[in-house]
Design a protein around this motif. Structure first.
Motif, PDB file in Angstrom:
ATOM      1  N   HIS A  51       0.811  -1.214   0.000  1.00  0.00           N
ATOM      2  CA  HIS A  51       0.000   0.000   0.000  1.00  0.00           C
ATOM      3  C   HIS A  51       0.846   1.266   0.000  1.00  0.00           C
ATOM      4  O   HIS A  51       1.922   1.307   0.570  1.00  0.00           O
ATOM      5  CB  HIS A  51      -0.906   0.019   1.232  1.00  0.00           C
ATOM      6  CG  HIS A  51      -1.893  -1.091   1.249  1.00  0.00           C
ATOM      7  ND1 HIS A  51      -2.822  -1.262   0.262  1.00  0.00           N
ATOM      8  CD2 HIS A  51      -2.104  -2.088   2.136  1.00  0.00           C
ATOM      9  CE1 HIS A  51      -3.553  -2.325   0.542  1.00  0.00           C
ATOM     10  NE2 HIS A  51      -3.128  -2.849   1.676  1.00  0.00           N
ATOM     11  N   SER A  54      -2.071   4.372   4.065  1.00  0.00           N
ATOM     12  CA  SER A  54      -2.289   3.496   5.213  1.00  0.00           C
ATOM     13  C   SER A  54      -2.829   4.255   6.404  1.00  0.00           C
ATOM     14  O   SER A  54      -2.734   5.472   6.492  1.00  0.00           O
ATOM     15  CB  SER A  54      -0.995   2.824   5.653  1.00  0.00           C
ATOM     16  OG  SER A  54      -0.246   2.417   4.575  1.00  0.00           O
ATOM     17  N   GLU A 203      -5.571   2.719  -5.894  1.00  0.00           N
ATOM     18  CA  GLU A 203      -5.728   2.466  -4.469  1.00  0.00           C
ATOM     19  C   GLU A 203      -6.509   3.646  -3.890  1.00  0.00           C
ATOM     20  O   GLU A 203      -6.105   4.792  -4.039  1.00  0.00           O
ATOM     21  CB  GLU A 203      -4.360   2.354  -3.809  1.00  0.00           C
ATOM     22  CG  GLU A 203      -4.449   2.020  -2.346  1.00  0.00           C
ATOM     23  CD  GLU A 203      -3.061   1.977  -1.684  1.00  0.00           C
ATOM     24  OE1 GLU A 203      -2.045   2.021  -2.395  1.00  0.00           O
ATOM     25  OE2 GLU A 203      -3.035   1.908  -0.449  1.00  0.00           O
ATOM     26  N   ARG A 219     -10.786   1.552   3.520  1.00  0.00           N
ATOM     27  CA  ARG A 219     -10.288   1.305   2.162  1.00  0.00           C
ATOM     28  C   ARG A 219     -11.450   0.954   1.256  1.00  0.00           C
ATOM     29  O   ARG A 219     -12.443   0.396   1.702  1.00  0.00           O
ATOM     30  CB  ARG A 219      -9.340   0.104   2.152  1.00  0.00           C
ATOM     31  CG  ARG A 219      -7.965   0.435   2.544  1.00  0.00           C
ATOM     32  CD  ARG A 219      -7.076  -0.780   2.407  1.00  0.00           C
ATOM     33  NE  ARG A 219      -5.888  -0.584   3.208  1.00  0.00           N
ATOM     34  CZ  ARG A 219      -4.919   0.256   2.884  1.00  0.00           C
ATOM     35  NH1 ARG A 219      -4.970   0.928   1.741  1.00  0.00           N
ATOM     36  NH2 ARG A 219      -3.885   0.412   3.677  1.00  0.00           N
TER      37      ARG A 219
END
Lengths: 232, 283
Positions: A51, A54, A203, A219
């Motif tokens: 990732h 975070s 992401e 997420r």
């Protein structure tokens, strides 16, 4: 006996800065956008496991570009610092500003010490407040400089063109889905023309102040992301 | 904060923060600030059991689709009621809860460390620990408290959670040496536990609904309070009722006070008619 060549301090620092900047420019970009209920991060990231964005603590998130091993170390250090502080005092005593300061000191010391190579990273530290006026976004550069960002910001390889796009299209109080669509379009934007980034290479994560739990970090999986992007 | 400073006096994060390695918060704490670890303390000889409040009965029971944990609200110090609205059931993470019996101060500290431990692992590794992994971590923390337990400051938690892999609620009990035992269906710890377990034996069924399961644990706590002076019964004048945690596939949820009060009022209503509680069938 050999004499080392004289290098002026200005030149030395400039070389180190160029080195770090080059490393950062090789990577893909990360965008942070403030929306009505929180702070959103979108990055172009081909990996599902490694990732760039975070969770650090209840209201604090971390995003980075550059060398993975270096920013991963900083991320873990941040989690450790936050958890240690929260455990020895109280959860409310962990602040984004404290974390940004620790990062700034660390990056600054490494940058100016002769013995170590400078970190090739750039970092966002964001903290979501009870209202959007209390949200805080800090940008930290490889040399330990800290800047306060408002509304939106971009870093990484195409940071400039991405930021230009955001500047033209951003407005305050976006909904989360609007913010996601704006951020994805901005990441795909470049001087030479726009491209569509595959959903699996994005992401998306955000800090949501309306989440009832203590931990505000979430997420987005790629199925939900496809749905949101198709809704534009 | 001293731990956040480098040895040379600058504000740079110390190397131990930046060294890759452990995903365990308690291991990290042991390296950075061992004085904050409960296990690293030494005490003078003698018993300290009468010095601090004790927390008492915790019950847990599974139902299809989840697990319920509840605790009474009393802490005692000898013959004194030290606190009448103490909370002894805590969420450990999103899918588990821990209830504490024993020395309240140490137990609450252990819960805080356990919560941080689970969250820390989750953030560093990007995935949650397995249900057994969590249960084992708690084991290690209890084992660290063995020295204090021998001086009368024992902590005996009960751990329950929803196992997302096995799709069921699970309950773990512990002894003071950190021994970990998985329980089927239901369990209880603390001074009133033998009375609560007796009630659970008679009232528990495998096909309980969530609401019925909560009723069963509240009945069991009522029976524990009925026969054990250290367990607090429902406090009708102050409206203090047990803390109830429900954990299902949707995560941990603490039942609202008004929901618990409603069930407790029904239980008390029944006891007005029959003080010993509901009849169980003879065969």
């Amino acid at each position: 006996m050999s004499m080392p060549f004289y290098v002026s301090p200005e030149q030395l620092m400039k070389d180190r800065a160029d080195f770090a900047r080059k490393g950062i420019a090789r990577g893909r970009s990360v965008v942070v956008v403030q929306y009505a209920d929180g702070v959103l991060f979108v990055s172009e990231n081909a990996s599902q496991a490694l990732h760039k964005v975070s969770e650090i603590y209840d209201r604090i998130a971390f995003a980075a570009v550059g060398r993975y091993n270096e920013f991963e170390n900083l991320r873990i250090a941040g989690v450790r610092l936050a958890d240690l502080r929260g455990y020895s005092y109280d959860r409310r005593d962990v602040t984004g500003r404290g974390l940004a300061n620790a990062y700034a000191q660390t990056l600054g010391t490494i940058f100016s010490s002769g013995g170590e190579k400078p970190y090739e990273v750039e970092i966002f530290v964001a903290e979501v407040g009870d209202t959007s006026e209390e949200d805080q976004i800090y940008r930290l550069t490889y040399d330990g400089q800290v800047a306060d960002e408002h509304g939106f910001a971009a870093m990484g390889g195409d940071a400039e063109s991405v930021a230009t796009y955001l500047k033209e299209h951003y407005r305050p109080e976006l909904t989360r889905d609007e913010a996601i669509r704006l951020a994805v379009q901005a990441l795909g934007h470049s001087e030479s023309g726009d491209r569509t980034i595959p959903v699996t290479e994005l992401e998306v994560a955000w800090l949501d102040r309306t989440r009832p739990q203590q931990r505000k970090f979430r997420r987005l999986d790629s199925d939900s992301l496809s749905g949101i992007l198709a809704g534009s | 904060m001293s731990q956040a400073r480098g040895s040379s006096g600058d504000a740079r994060l110390p190397d131990v923060f930046l060294t890759p390695g452990t995903s365990s918060f308690s291991d990290f704490l042991g390296a950075v600030s061992p004085e904050l670890l409960p296990a690293r303390r030494t005490l003078p000889q003698g018993t300290a059991a009468e010095l601090a409040p004790h927390a008492t009965t915790i019950v847990a029971a599974t139902f299809p689709g989840g697990v319920v944990m509840a605790g009474d609200r009393r802490a005692t110090m000898g013959n004194i009621i030290a606190q009448r609205d103490i909370e002894k059931v805590f969420p450990a993470d999103e899918y588990s809860a821990v209830g504490i019996a024993g020395t309240a101060g140490l137990a609450v500290e252990m819960v805080r460390l356990f919560q941080t431990e689970l969250e820390h692992y989750e953030k560093i590794e990007g995935s949650t620990l397995s249900m057994d992994g969590k249960a084992n971590r708690l084991s290690a923390l209890i084992r660290g408290n063995l020295g204090l337990a021998m001086q009368g400051l024992a902590v005996v938690p009960l751990f329950a959670g929803y196992d997302l892999t096995a799709d069921q609620g699970r309950i773990f009990s512990y002894d003071v040496t950190g021994g970990r035992y998985e329980e089927t269906a239901f369990h209880s710890v603390g001074s009133g536990s033998m009375f609560a377990k007796g009630a659970l034996k008679k009232l528990y069924r495998e096909d309980l609904s969530e609401l019925d399961c909560v009723t069963v644990v509240i009945q069991a706590l009522y029976d524990a309070a009925d026969d054990d002076s250290a367990t607090g019964g429902p406090d009708l004048t102050r409206r203090i009722f047990p803390v109830v945690s429900v954990i299902t596939a949707d995560g941990h949820r603490r039942m609202t006070e008004s929901d618990v009060a409603e069930i407790a009022d029904r239980v008390i209503g029944g006891r007005m008619q029959r003080p010993d509680g509901p009849h169980a069938a003879l065969n």
